[in-house]
Design an enzyme around this catalytic site. Structure first.
Site, short mmCIF file in Angstrom:
data_model
loop_
_atom_site.label_atom_id
_atom_site.label_comp_id
_atom_site.label_asym_id
_atom_site.label_seq_id
_atom_site.Cartn_x
_atom_site.Cartn_y
_atom_site.Cartn_z
N MET A 183 0.93 -1.25 0.09
CA MET A 183 0.00 -0.05 0.11
C MET A 183 0.81 1.19 0.00
O MET A 183 1.43 1.59 1.03
CB MET A 183 -0.92 -0.06 1.11
CG MET A 183 -1.90 -1.03 1.36
SD MET A 183 -3.19 -0.54 2.34
CE MET A 183 -3.86 -2.27 2.69
N PRO A 184 1.10 1.88 -1.14
CA PRO A 184 2.13 2.94 -1.14
C PRO A 184 1.35 4.29 -0.53
O PRO A 184 0.14 4.39 -0.57
CB PRO A 184 2.28 3.08 -2.65
CG PRO A 184 0.97 2.42 -3.56
CD PRO A 184 0.67 1.47 -2.56
N GLU A 185 2.20 5.04 0.02
CA GLU A 185 1.76 6.36 0.59
C GLU A 185 2.55 7.55 -0.12
O GLU A 185 3.70 7.31 0.03
CB GLU A 185 1.69 6.47 2.08
CG GLU A 185 1.13 7.67 2.68
CD GLU A 185 0.97 7.49 4.12
OE1 GLU A 185 0.81 8.65 4.57
OE2 GLU A 185 1.30 6.80 4.71
N THR B 213 -2.58 6.23 -0.77
CA THR B 213 -2.79 7.25 0.21
C THR B 213 -1.88 8.09 -0.44
O THR B 213 -0.77 8.11 -0.65
CB THR B 213 -2.44 6.72 1.73
OG1 THR B 213 -3.18 5.45 1.93
CG2 THR B 213 -2.62 7.99 2.54
N ILE C 294 -1.93 -1.75 -9.34
CA ILE C 294 -2.76 -1.99 -7.91
C ILE C 294 -4.02 -1.20 -8.26
O ILE C 294 -4.47 -0.20 -8.86
CB ILE C 294 -2.14 -1.69 -6.79
CG1 ILE C 294 -1.68 -0.01 -6.63
CG2 ILE C 294 -0.69 -2.43 -6.71
CD1 ILE C 294 -1.15 0.49 -5.55
#
Length: 61
Positions: free
Chosen positions: A1-3, A40, A34
């Site tokens: 989950m990249p931020e 985020t 993805i």
């Protein structure tokens, strides 16, 4: 989950910030292959008198 965190001088409209959030989300989701719901994005705004370029505060530029 990249931020992703975007740092910017204050002063953009809510609409401009929403446009940026959507565009960055789409770019990351597409690049990483993805779901966009996994991305985020935050915008951190700095008052113009707290940020400078070449030693000149943004509120004096």
């Amino acid at each position: 989950m990249p931020e992703i965190v975007v740092y910017a001088a204050e002063g953009r409209t809510v609409e401009q910030k929403k446009k940026l959030l959507r565009a960055v989300t789409a770019a990351v989701a597409d690049s990483f292959e993805i779901d966009a719901n996994s991305v985020t994005v935050s915008i951190i705004e700095t008052p113009k008198h707290h940020k400078s370029k070449g030693g000149v505060p943004f509120d004096e530029r």
